[in-house]
Scaffold this motif. Structure first.
Motif, short mmCIF file in Angstrom:
data_model
loop_
_atom_site.label_atom_id
_atom_site.label_comp_id
_atom_site.label_asym_id
_atom_site.label_seq_id
_atom_site.Cartn_x
_atom_site.Cartn_y
_atom_site.Cartn_z
N LEU A 126 0.89 -1.07 -0.08
CA LEU A 126 -0.03 -0.19 0.16
C LEU A 126 0.94 1.22 0.08
CD1 LEU A 126 -2.66 1.30 0.29
CD2 LEU A 126 -2.49 1.01 2.68
N ASN A 127 0.72 2.07 -1.09
CA ASN A 127 1.50 3.39 -0.99
C ASN A 127 0.69 4.55 -1.17
OD1 ASN A 127 0.61 2.66 -3.63
ND2 ASN A 127 2.59 3.21 -4.59
N ALA A 128 -0.48 4.51 -1.38
CA ALA A 128 -1.19 5.66 -1.57
C ALA A 128 -2.89 5.38 -1.22
CB ALA A 128 -1.17 6.44 -2.75
N PHE A 129 -3.59 6.23 -1.10
CA PHE A 129 -5.15 6.06 -0.83
C PHE A 129 -5.69 7.49 -1.25
CE2 PHE A 129 -3.38 7.92 3.17
CZ PHE A 129 -4.55 8.77 3.46
N SER A 130 -6.93 7.11 -1.44
CA SER A 130 -7.96 8.28 -1.59
C SER A 130 -9.15 8.12 -1.19
CB SER A 130 -8.12 8.53 -3.25
OG SER A 130 -8.77 7.32 -3.65
N ILE A 131 -10.00 9.29 -0.95
CA ILE A 131 -11.30 9.23 0.04
C ILE A 131 -12.10 9.79 -1.01
CG2 ILE A 131 -12.32 9.89 2.06
CD1 ILE A 131 -9.64 10.18 3.44
N GLY A 132 -13.12 9.12 -1.33
CA GLY A 132 -14.33 9.52 -2.07
C GLY A 132 -15.55 10.32 -1.45
N ALA A 133 -16.49 10.91 -2.30
CA ALA A 133 -17.47 11.58 -1.71
C ALA A 133 -18.42 10.95 -0.80
CB ALA A 133 -18.12 12.26 -2.93
N ASP A 134 -18.53 9.58 -0.93
CA ASP A 134 -19.36 8.84 0.07
C ASP A 134 -18.35 8.27 1.21
OD1 ASP A 134 -17.51 6.88 -1.14
OD2 ASP A 134 -19.20 5.54 -1.52
N GLY A 135 -17.32 8.79 1.26
CA GLY A 135 -16.32 8.57 2.52
C GLY A 135 -15.43 7.15 2.33
N THR A 136 -15.65 6.59 1.22
CA THR A 136 -15.02 5.27 1.14
C THR A 136 -13.48 5.68 0.78
OG1 THR A 136 -17.02 4.28 -0.01
CG2 THR A 136 -14.87 3.22 -0.43
N ILE A 137 -12.76 4.66 1.44
CA ILE A 137 -11.19 5.05 1.42
C ILE A 137 -10.83 3.84 0.56
CG2 ILE A 137 -9.04 5.30 2.84
CD1 ILE A 137 -10.78 5.88 5.12
N THR A 138 -10.00 4.32 -0.64
CA THR A 138 -9.79 3.28 -1.34
C THR A 138 -8.13 3.38 -1.57
OG1 THR A 138 -11.58 3.58 -3.06
CG2 THR A 138 -9.66 2.50 -4.12
N GLY A 139 -7.54 2.16 -1.23
CA GLY A 139 -6.04 1.96 -1.45
C GLY A 139 -5.25 1.60 -2.54
N SER A 140 -4.23 2.20 -2.86
CA SER A 140 -3.63 1.88 -4.21
C SER A 140 -2.24 1.16 -3.72
CB SER A 140 -3.31 3.43 -4.98
OG SER A 140 -4.42 3.79 -5.29
N PHE A 141 -1.99 -0.17 -4.34
CA PHE A 141 -0.90 -0.96 -4.06
C PHE A 141 0.03 -0.80 -5.21
CE2 PHE A 141 -4.11 -2.54 -1.57
CZ PHE A 141 -3.55 -2.94 -0.14
N THR A 142 1.33 -1.01 -5.05
CA THR A 142 2.50 -0.92 -5.97
C THR A 142 2.13 -1.94 -7.13
OG1 THR A 142 3.46 -2.45 -4.82
CG2 THR A 142 4.27 -0.27 -4.20
N ASN A 143 1.19 -2.97 -7.09
CA ASN A 143 1.32 -3.91 -8.00
C ASN A 143 0.03 -3.48 -8.86
OD1 ASN A 143 -1.03 -4.26 -6.69
ND2 ASN A 143 -0.69 -6.23 -5.96
N GLY A 144 -0.49 -2.03 -8.73
CA GLY A 144 -1.69 -1.93 -9.48
C GLY A 144 -3.07 -2.02 -9.11
N LEU A 145 -2.94 -2.87 -7.82
CA LEU A 145 -4.31 -3.38 -7.27
C LEU A 145 -4.79 -2.20 -6.50
CD1 LEU A 145 -5.87 -5.88 -7.17
CD2 LEU A 145 -4.83 -6.34 -5.01
N THR A 146 -6.27 -2.02 -6.34
CA THR A 146 -6.92 -1.16 -5.50
C THR A 146 -7.89 -2.00 -4.75
OG1 THR A 146 -8.63 -0.62 -7.21
CG2 THR A 146 -6.87 0.91 -7.15
N ARG A 147 -7.92 -1.48 -3.59
CA ARG A 147 -8.74 -2.08 -2.46
C ARG A 147 -9.48 -1.14 -1.52
NH1 ARG A 147 -8.75 -5.66 -5.23
NH2 ARG A 147 -8.14 -8.02 -5.14
N THR A 148 -10.74 -1.57 -1.09
CA THR A 148 -11.45 -0.71 -0.31
C THR A 148 -10.59 -0.83 1.02
OG1 THR A 148 -13.19 -0.43 -1.55
CG2 THR A 148 -13.62 -0.01 0.85
N LEU A 149 -10.46 0.35 1.89
CA LEU A 149 -9.65 0.00 3.15
C LEU A 149 -10.73 0.57 4.29
CD1 LEU A 149 -6.08 1.70 2.18
CD2 LEU A 149 -7.05 -0.65 2.20
N GLY A 150 -11.70 1.13 4.11
CA GLY A 150 -12.69 1.51 5.11
C GLY A 150 -13.40 2.61 4.73
N ARG A 151 -14.20 3.21 5.46
CA ARG A 151 -15.30 4.18 5.09
C ARG A 151 -15.46 5.08 6.38
NH1 ARG A 151 -20.51 2.15 2.86
NH2 ARG A 151 -19.11 1.76 0.99
N LEU A 152 -15.22 6.35 5.95
CA LEU A 152 -15.51 7.57 7.25
C LEU A 152 -17.20 7.47 7.59
CD1 LEU A 152 -13.60 10.31 5.78
CD2 LEU A 152 -12.83 9.17 7.93
#
Length: 566
Positions: free
Chosen positions: A451-477
């Motif tokens: 995991l090297n980065a993350f973003s937070i969407g308008a619905d509070g969903t936190i999406t993690g970006s991995f060095t292998n190009g994979l994205t995964r949901t990490l949580g929600r505010l």
């Protein structure tokens, strides 16, 4: 005495306007405080002295109104202005603003609520406020699905969280040349004549240590402890090297099974000649080992005298193209195409799979192609993964497919086994072209990544970006709303707690139940209007000065009255 009452009336004006000055001063002081909510002061008359109640009107008298004197002013309320402030971009992903209704939920010594989204990551990669309170939200399960219903600390383990995903589906695109020749031949390769030490014709139960060349019965081809290594080619491609350890109980059938598996010959397919590895007698005391491959030029086998060697480099077997007892000669021909692609097991290990598609049948109704899947990364000796058919109509559209699920054995690797993969050929066509083309365009697996980065969407969903190009949901505010936010108690530091009239917090996700949206990389500014506050400052100071003048005037009049009485 009326003049004495006037003194206290003026004093009440001083007190009320002093409160207003204090509130205005606090608003101005926090003009640059993130998400600060300004307040306003409302006054009301203190109470009245009634000198006369008034009388009702009658036929002879018009009536009189009440005669009352006010005794000053008091503060009726100090109200929060909860109007959202403007949102200013900051570029920091941990800076958050709520666009609409609601409050962030934080947990320290107690649960509190705030509009201040100037968050940061602490030493343990938890999202916290500038004061150290933990930001609350919903976590995820082992499959990265958000688990709503139970609040917890938001953790974003940058640099430490790893993830891999096993491949479950692979998509192919391309065209299979309908004008090509239907496959009609296969590789037919034979060994030298083989016999036993006693000069008998060998069969599947013959021990390898008893196997001899028919022209040299005195020399055993193999001995207990030998390690056989097979190096061969298919369709001009090097096959993965395979080894077989010879023991005192290893039989000719074991060797034939080893050759069939290592060469990736699929014997489940009905064809002429029948694919496989067999013994065919060539005299009363000897037999030759025949290797027959699958149809199609891309399945052509290259097995030479140096392909099967022992640990010392010796090559006891001599192989050559031949004609078997059924009269089939080595002639691997017909339209076929090969491609290889990479998939991943549950640990993220890359595995190479080969796919060969062969033109099997042509008719007025359409064409049938057969695919063969194999992999040297299959942990058992057998590299064959499966086979199936693709049926196209007369317009070159895919009608149906069979055998599209293949399995890779991953025993003793620590990964989940078997690895099951579905092959999707729905984007393939069977039209006339110069050559057949086949390529893998998509697969849903991935290797290990950090995991090297993350973003937070308008619905509070936190999406993690991995060095292998994979994205995964990490949580929600989570966001809390209140039926009466004016009833919240300000604890200072931009923090609120529920009050007696605020109602209980309604905890939900952003954009749900009237809650606002999350704006990542931005902060909500103070909603203080400086121009309005300066006007209020003038009004409050004027009211204060006027109230003090009332006290001064009353004092002068009382002094004159006392002097006149001497």
């Amino acid at each position: 005495m009326a003049l004495t009452s006037t003194l206290f009336t003026g004093l009440s004006g001083l007190d009320a306007n002093q409160v207003k000055l204090n509130v205005v001063g606090n608003n101005i002081a926090n003009v640059n405080t993130v998400a600060f909510k300004s307040s306003r002061v409302l006054f009301k008359p203190q109470f009245y002295v009634t000198d006369a109640e008034g009388t009702p009107p009658s036929a002879q008298f018009g009536g009189t109104n009440p005669n009352q004197r006010g005794l000053g002013a008091v503060v009726a309320a100090v109200q929060k202005n909860l109007t959202p402030g403007s949102i200013e971009p900051t570029g920091r992903v941990t800076d958050l603003a709520i666009d609409g209704e609601g409050f962030f939920i934080v947990q320290g010594a107690e649960q509190r609520f705030t509009r201040d989204g100037s968050f940061m990551l602490n030493a343990t990669n938890h999202l916290v406020t500038s004061g150290g309170d933990f930001v609350q939200g919903y976590g995820v399960d082992g499959d990265f699905n958000v688990m709503t219903g139970q609040l917890g600390n938001i953790s974003l383990p940058l640099g430490s969280m790893t993830s891999a995903s096993a491949t479950e589906a692979v998509t192919f695109e391309g065209n299979l040349n309908a004008s090509g020749a239907v496959a009609s031949g296969a590789s037919v390769i034979a060994s030298q004549s083989l016999s036993t030490s006693g000069g008998a014709m060998p069969d599947g139960t013959t021990l390898l240590t008893d196997l001899r060349s028919a022209d040299d019965l005195g020399t055993a081809l193999y001995a207990d402890g030998d390690v056989l290594k097979l190096s061969a080619q298919k369709g001009g491609r090097d096959l993965p090297a395979a080894t077989l350890s010879v023991t005192a109980t290893t039989t000719v059938q074991d060797l034939m099974d080893f050759l069939r598996a290592a060469l990736g010959i699929n014997t489940s397919v009905t064809a002429d000649p029948a694919p496989g590895v067999t013994l065919e007698s060539d005299s009363a005391t000897s037999a030759r080992m025949f290797i027959v491959g699958n149809l199609g030029s891309e399945n052509a086998l290259t097995v030479t005298s140096s392909s099967l060697t022992k640990g010392n480099g010796a090559a006891p077997f001599t192989f050559e193209s031949a004609t078997n007892a059924a009269g089939y000669s080595s002639d691997p021909s017909g339209e076929s195409v090969h491609t290889s692609f990479v998939v991943y097991d549950s640990l993220g290990t890359p595995l190479t799979v080969g796919l060969t598609v062969v033109f099997e049948e042509s008719s007025d109704a359409g064409n049938v192609w057969r695919f063969y899947a194999e992999s040297g990364d299959d942990t058992d000796v057998d590299t064959v993964l499966g086979t199936g058919t693709l049926t196209f109509d007369s317009s070159g559209e895919l009608l149906s497919s069979t055998g599209t699920e293949i399995t890779l054995d991953r025993s003793n690797t620590g990964a989940r086994t078997p690895l099951r993969i579905t092959l999707d050929f729905t984007r393939m066509t069977g039209l006339t072209s110069r050559t057949s083309e086949l390529v893998m365009t998509q697969q849903d697996g991935s290797p290990m990544g950090t995991l090297n980065a993350f973003s937070i969407g308008a619905d509070g969903t936190i999406t993690g970006s991995f060095t292998n190009g994979l994205t995964r949901t990490l949580g929600r505010l989570a966001i809390a709303t209140f039926d009466n936010p004016q009833g919240l108690i300000d604890k200072g530091g931009n923090m609120y707690v529920p009050g007696a009239s605020s109602g209980v917090p309604i905890i939900t996700s952003p954009l749900a139940l009237g809650a606002g949206a999350i704006r990542s990389g931005a902060l909500e500014l103070s909603n203080v209007d400086l121009s309005e506050e300066f006007i209020n400052l003038i009004i409050a100071s004027t009211g204060f000065s006027a109230a003090s003048r009332v006290i001064t005037t009353s004092d002068q009049l009382i002094t004159e009255l006392l002097n006149a009485s001497r």
